[in-house]
Design a protein around this motif. Structure first.
Motif, PDB file in Angstrom:
ATOM      1  N   VAL A 214      -5.148  -5.521   8.222  1.00  0.00           N
ATOM      2  CA  VAL A 214      -5.689  -5.743   9.568  1.00  0.00           C
ATOM      3  C   VAL A 214      -6.055  -7.216   9.676  1.00  0.00           C
ATOM      4  CG1 VAL A 214      -7.457  -5.107  11.244  1.00  0.00           C
ATOM      5  CG2 VAL A 214      -6.607  -3.389   9.619  1.00  0.00           C
ATOM      6  N   GLY A 215      -5.513  -7.911  10.677  1.00  0.00           N
ATOM      7  CA  GLY A 215      -5.786  -9.335  10.816  1.00  0.00           C
ATOM      8  C   GLY A 215      -6.225  -9.704  12.216  1.00  0.00           C
ATOM      9  N   HIS A 216      -7.002 -10.783  12.307  1.00  0.00           N
ATOM     10  CA  HIS A 216      -7.446 -11.300  13.597  1.00  0.00           C
ATOM     11  C   HIS A 216      -7.308 -12.819  13.606  1.00  0.00           C
ATOM     12  CE1 HIS A 216     -10.689 -12.963  16.294  1.00  0.00           C
ATOM     13  NE2 HIS A 216      -9.938 -12.270  17.126  1.00  0.00           N
ATOM     14  N   GLY A 217      -6.803 -13.380  14.697  1.00  0.00           N
ATOM     15  CA  GLY A 217      -6.689 -14.830  14.821  1.00  0.00           C
ATOM     16  C   GLY A 217      -5.815 -15.397  13.716  1.00  0.00           C
ATOM     17  N   TRP A 218      -6.328 -16.402  12.996  1.00  0.00           N
ATOM     18  CA  TRP A 218      -5.571 -16.941  11.873  1.00  0.00           C
ATOM     19  C   TRP A 218      -5.325 -15.872  10.810  1.00  0.00           C
ATOM     20  CZ3 TRP A 218      -2.465 -20.767  10.922  1.00  0.00           C
ATOM     21  CH2 TRP A 218      -2.513 -21.924  11.704  1.00  0.00           C
ATOM     22  N   GLY A 219      -6.233 -14.937  10.688  1.00  0.00           N
ATOM     23  CA  GLY A 219      -5.990 -13.826   9.760  1.00  0.00           C
ATOM     24  C   GLY A 219      -4.794 -12.993  10.173  1.00  0.00           C
ATOM     25  N   ALA A 220      -4.601 -12.828  11.495  1.00  0.00           N
ATOM     26  CA  ALA A 220      -3.410 -12.135  11.979  1.00  0.00           C
ATOM     27  C   ALA A 220      -2.165 -12.950  11.678  1.00  0.00           C
ATOM     28  CB  ALA A 220      -3.521 -11.863  13.479  1.00  0.00           C
TER      29      ALA A 220
ATOM     30  N   VAL B 102      -3.459 -12.383  18.036  1.00  0.00           N
ATOM     31  CA  VAL B 102      -2.349 -13.311  17.829  1.00  0.00           C
ATOM     32  C   VAL B 102      -1.081 -12.543  17.478  1.00  0.00           C
ATOM     33  CG1 VAL B 102      -1.479 -15.192  16.387  1.00  0.00           C
ATOM     34  CG2 VAL B 102      -3.883 -15.185  17.137  1.00  0.00           C
ATOM     35  N   PRO B 103      -0.054 -12.605  18.334  1.00  0.00           N
ATOM     36  CA  PRO B 103       1.205 -11.921  18.020  1.00  0.00           C
ATOM     37  C   PRO B 103       1.987 -12.683  16.962  1.00  0.00           C
ATOM     38  CG  PRO B 103       1.466 -13.162  20.036  1.00  0.00           C
ATOM     39  CD  PRO B 103       0.016 -13.307  19.626  1.00  0.00           C
ATOM     40  N   PHE B 104       3.074 -12.093  16.519  1.00  0.00           N
ATOM     41  CA  PHE B 104       3.953 -12.789  15.580  1.00  0.00           C
ATOM     42  C   PHE B 104       4.398 -14.118  16.199  1.00  0.00           C
ATOM     43  CE2 PHE B 104       8.332 -13.547  13.922  1.00  0.00           C
ATOM     44  CZ  PHE B 104       7.981 -13.779  12.594  1.00  0.00           C
TER      45      PHE B 104
ATOM     46  N   PRO C 255       5.668  -1.291   9.965  1.00  0.00           N
ATOM     47  CA  PRO C 255       5.073  -0.669  11.154  1.00  0.00           C
ATOM     48  C   PRO C 255       3.815  -1.412  11.587  1.00  0.00           C
ATOM     49  CG  PRO C 255       5.597   0.974   9.476  1.00  0.00           C
ATOM     50  CD  PRO C 255       5.747  -0.360   8.822  1.00  0.00           C
ATOM     51  N   VAL C 256       3.735  -1.738  12.881  1.00  0.00           N
ATOM     52  CA  VAL C 256       2.642  -2.578  13.374  1.00  0.00           C
ATOM     53  C   VAL C 256       2.105  -2.043  14.695  1.00  0.00           C
ATOM     54  CG1 VAL C 256       1.964  -4.896  14.116  1.00  0.00           C
ATOM     55  CG2 VAL C 256       3.650  -4.641  12.304  1.00  0.00           C
ATOM     56  N   LYS C 257       0.784  -2.176  14.841  1.00  0.00           N
ATOM     57  CA  LYS C 257       0.103  -1.997  16.123  1.00  0.00           C
ATOM     58  C   LYS C 257      -0.539  -3.327  16.489  1.00  0.00           C
ATOM     59  CE  LYS C 257      -3.428   0.937  18.340  1.00  0.00           C
ATOM     60  NZ  LYS C 257      -4.222   2.175  18.135  1.00  0.00           N
ATOM     61  N   PHE C 258      -0.446  -3.717  17.752  1.00  0.00           N
ATOM     62  CA  PHE C 258      -1.019  -4.983  18.211  1.00  0.00           C
ATOM     63  C   PHE C 258      -2.028  -4.707  19.312  1.00  0.00           C
ATOM     64  CE2 PHE C 258      -0.927  -8.703  21.098  1.00  0.00           C
ATOM     65  CZ  PHE C 258      -1.415  -9.661  20.210  1.00  0.00           C
ATOM     66  N   VAL C 259      -3.204  -5.334  19.184  1.00  0.00           N
ATOM     67  CA  VAL C 259      -4.277  -5.154  20.162  1.00  0.00           C
ATOM     68  C   VAL C 259      -4.806  -6.523  20.566  1.00  0.00           C
ATOM     69  CG1 VAL C 259      -6.462  -3.994  20.679  1.00  0.00           C
ATOM     70  CG2 VAL C 259      -4.923  -3.007  18.964  1.00  0.00           C
ATOM     71  N   ALA C 260      -4.997  -6.729  21.866  1.00  0.00           N
ATOM     72  CA  ALA C 260      -5.533  -7.997  22.366  1.00  0.00           C
ATOM     73  C   ALA C 260      -6.378  -7.746  23.588  1.00  0.00           C
ATOM     74  CB  ALA C 260      -4.392  -8.966  22.700  1.00  0.00           C
ATOM     75  N   GLY C 261      -7.241  -8.717  23.912  1.00  0.00           N
ATOM     76  CA  GLY C 261      -8.022  -8.675  25.136  1.00  0.00           C
ATOM     77  C   GLY C 261      -7.380  -9.524  26.211  1.00  0.00           C
ATOM     78  N   ASP C 262      -7.470  -9.086  27.445  1.00  0.00           N
ATOM     79  CA  ASP C 262      -6.809  -9.839  28.515  1.00  0.00           C
ATOM     80  C   ASP C 262      -7.577 -11.113  28.896  1.00  0.00           C
ATOM     81  OD1 ASP C 262      -8.934  -8.817  29.998  1.00  0.00           O
ATOM     82  OD2 ASP C 262      -7.682  -7.925  31.567  1.00  0.00           O
ATOM     83  N   GLN C 263      -8.775 -11.285  28.346  1.00  0.00           N
ATOM     84  CA  GLN C 263      -9.532 -12.516  28.557  1.00  0.00           C
ATOM     85  C   GLN C 263      -9.450 -13.450  27.349  1.00  0.00           C
ATOM     86  OE1 GLN C 263     -11.036 -13.274  31.669  1.00  0.00           O
ATOM     87  NE2 GLN C 263      -9.635 -11.561  32.045  1.00  0.00           N
ATOM     88  N   ASP C 264      -8.410 -13.276  26.557  1.00  0.00           N
ATOM     89  CA  ASP C 264      -8.203 -14.072  25.343  1.00  0.00           C
ATOM     90  C   ASP C 264      -7.082 -15.070  25.590  1.00  0.00           C
ATOM     91  OD1 ASP C 264      -7.747 -15.089  22.807  1.00  0.00           O
ATOM     92  OD2 ASP C 264      -7.478 -13.148  21.856  1.00  0.00           O
ATOM     93  N   MET C 265      -7.371 -16.338  25.366  1.00  0.00           N
ATOM     94  CA  MET C 265      -6.364 -17.382  25.516  1.00  0.00           C
ATOM     95  C   MET C 265      -5.139 -17.112  24.655  1.00  0.00           C
ATOM     96  SD  MET C 265      -6.807 -21.391  24.466  1.00  0.00           S
ATOM     97  CE  MET C 265      -7.267 -20.913  22.795  1.00  0.00           C
ATOM     98  N   ALA C 266      -5.359 -16.643  23.413  1.00  0.00           N
ATOM     99  CA  ALA C 266      -4.240 -16.416  22.502  1.00  0.00           C
ATOM    100  C   ALA C 266      -3.263 -15.398  23.076  1.00  0.00           C
ATOM    101  CB  ALA C 266      -4.760 -15.954  21.143  1.00  0.00           C
ATOM    102  N   TYR C 267      -3.784 -14.360  23.703  1.00  0.00           N
ATOM    103  CA  TYR C 267      -2.923 -13.353  24.332  1.00  0.00           C
ATOM    104  C   TYR C 267      -2.208 -13.938  25.546  1.00  0.00           C
ATOM    105  CZ  TYR C 267      -1.717  -9.673  27.632  1.00  0.00           C
ATOM    106  OH  TYR C 267      -1.054  -8.894  28.553  1.00  0.00           O
ATOM    107  N   ASN C 268      -2.937 -14.638  26.389  1.00  0.00           N
ATOM    108  CA  ASN C 268      -2.344 -15.141  27.623  1.00  0.00           C
ATOM    109  C   ASN C 268      -1.298 -16.214  27.377  1.00  0.00           C
ATOM    110  OD1 ASN C 268      -3.667 -13.989  30.265  1.00  0.00           O
ATOM    111  ND2 ASN C 268      -5.244 -14.017  28.688  1.00  0.00           N
TER     112      ASN C 268
END
Length: 320
Positions: A102-108, A130-132, A256-269
């Protein structure tokens, strides 16, 4: 914290601080934090998965917290960090062979590259924010970012060793952390010299409801010991990583991967088109779910701790 075990492991030539919870014989879930975070950023998810019999393992990544921070900025490439992770997996799960990640940001970002380079070590992954990072064959990332956003864009401002450290020192560690943790916008982040984050130094910064004063004190204590240099060195290797990953040009993440992001996150947008118009699925053919949480910012594993724990547990349960 109750139920957390701490240890230091000698891995890939450095001493790595590892926090753990749950039974030692449980299936391992490896949690990888981002910037400016620590293992502590996963405290809620660690408790949740440990209560179900999983073994949560959350290191401070190289350069962070109680893990060694090599002085050479060149020691923070994706190959160094993936090497750390492979060594950690072999140390904590020698008989299991594979782990959940499980990773987030740079960890992702590091989790994606672990999945790309060593899929034999990963059973399944849940990555947040952070997507691939699809690798362009001919364009270095930093010149492209500078041309598009300008020199005040945060990643561009982080490039020169010592510069942002000095500016952050003027603001103070606690205030800088508050500024990052209260960012809650899909807009790009610019950090012009003398006007970091757009606030005067005397302006109050209320904490978000998901971050207590005790939480902030823990982060502040650790960053005052280490400074922000280790985390900033990840940004300073973006172009070097582009060079080093040339052998994987066009390769796919076949985990196999699941991706989760917030719509108020710059990285996602910044990556919405890539995520939703076919590029993400092309590069990650075993991508099984994409979840976009409304009204949620970058630090979603803390802002929506229970929901993120649920997303992680629901996904990994599919794999035993």
């Amino acid at each position: 914290m109750d139920g957390i075990r701490h240890s230091k492991l000698r891995l890939n030539g450095i001493n790595v601080h590892v926090a753990e919870s749950g039974p030692t014989e449980g299936a391992v879930i490896l949690f990888l934090h981002g910037f400016p975070e620590l293992w502590y950023s996963w405290r809620h998810q660690m408790a949740a998965v440990a209560s179900l019999g999983y073994r949560a393992v959350a290191p401070d990544l190289r350069g962070y917290g109680d893990t060694d921070a090599p002085e050479d900025p060149g020691s923070y490439t994706v190959l160094h960090v993936v090497g750390d992770l492979v060594a950690l997996i072999e140390a904590v799960a020698p008989s299991q062979g594979t782990v959940f990640v499980v990773g987030h940001g740079w960890g992702a970002a590091m989790a994606w590259h672990l999945c790309l380079m060593r899929p034999d070590k990963v059973k399944a992954a849940v990555n947040l924010s952070v997507p691939f990072g699809h690798r362009s064959a001919n364009r270095r990332p930093m010149p492209s970012l500078k041309a598009y956003y300008g020199e005040d864009y945060y990643s561009c401002r982080f490039q020169e060793p010592g510069v942002m450290e000095a500016e952050f020192a003027e603001h103070g560690t606690e205030r800088v952390l508050k500024e990052f943790f209260t960012l809650h916008t899909p807009d790009p982040l610019f950090l012009p010299k003398g006007r970091l984050f757009g606030h005067s130094l005397g302006a109050p910064i209320p904490l978000p409801p998901w971050l207590s004063e005790a939480d902030l004190k823990y982060f502040t204590y650790k960053y005052e010991k280490t400074s922000f240099t280790g985390g900033l060195n990840y940004f300073r290797n973006v172009d070097r990583n582009w060079e080093l990953t040339a052998p994987w040009q066009g390769d796919q993440v076949k985990v196999p991967v699941k991706f989760v992001a917030g719509d108020q996150d710059m990285a996602y947008n910044n990556a919405r088109g890539y995520i939703h118009k076919g590029g993400f699925k092309r590069d990650v053919p075993f991508l099984q779910e994409v979840v976009v949480m409304e009204g949620v910012g970058h630090f979603l594993q803390e802002e929506k701790a229970d929901e993120i724990s649920g997303h992680i547990i629901d996904f990994i349960r599919k794999f035993g």
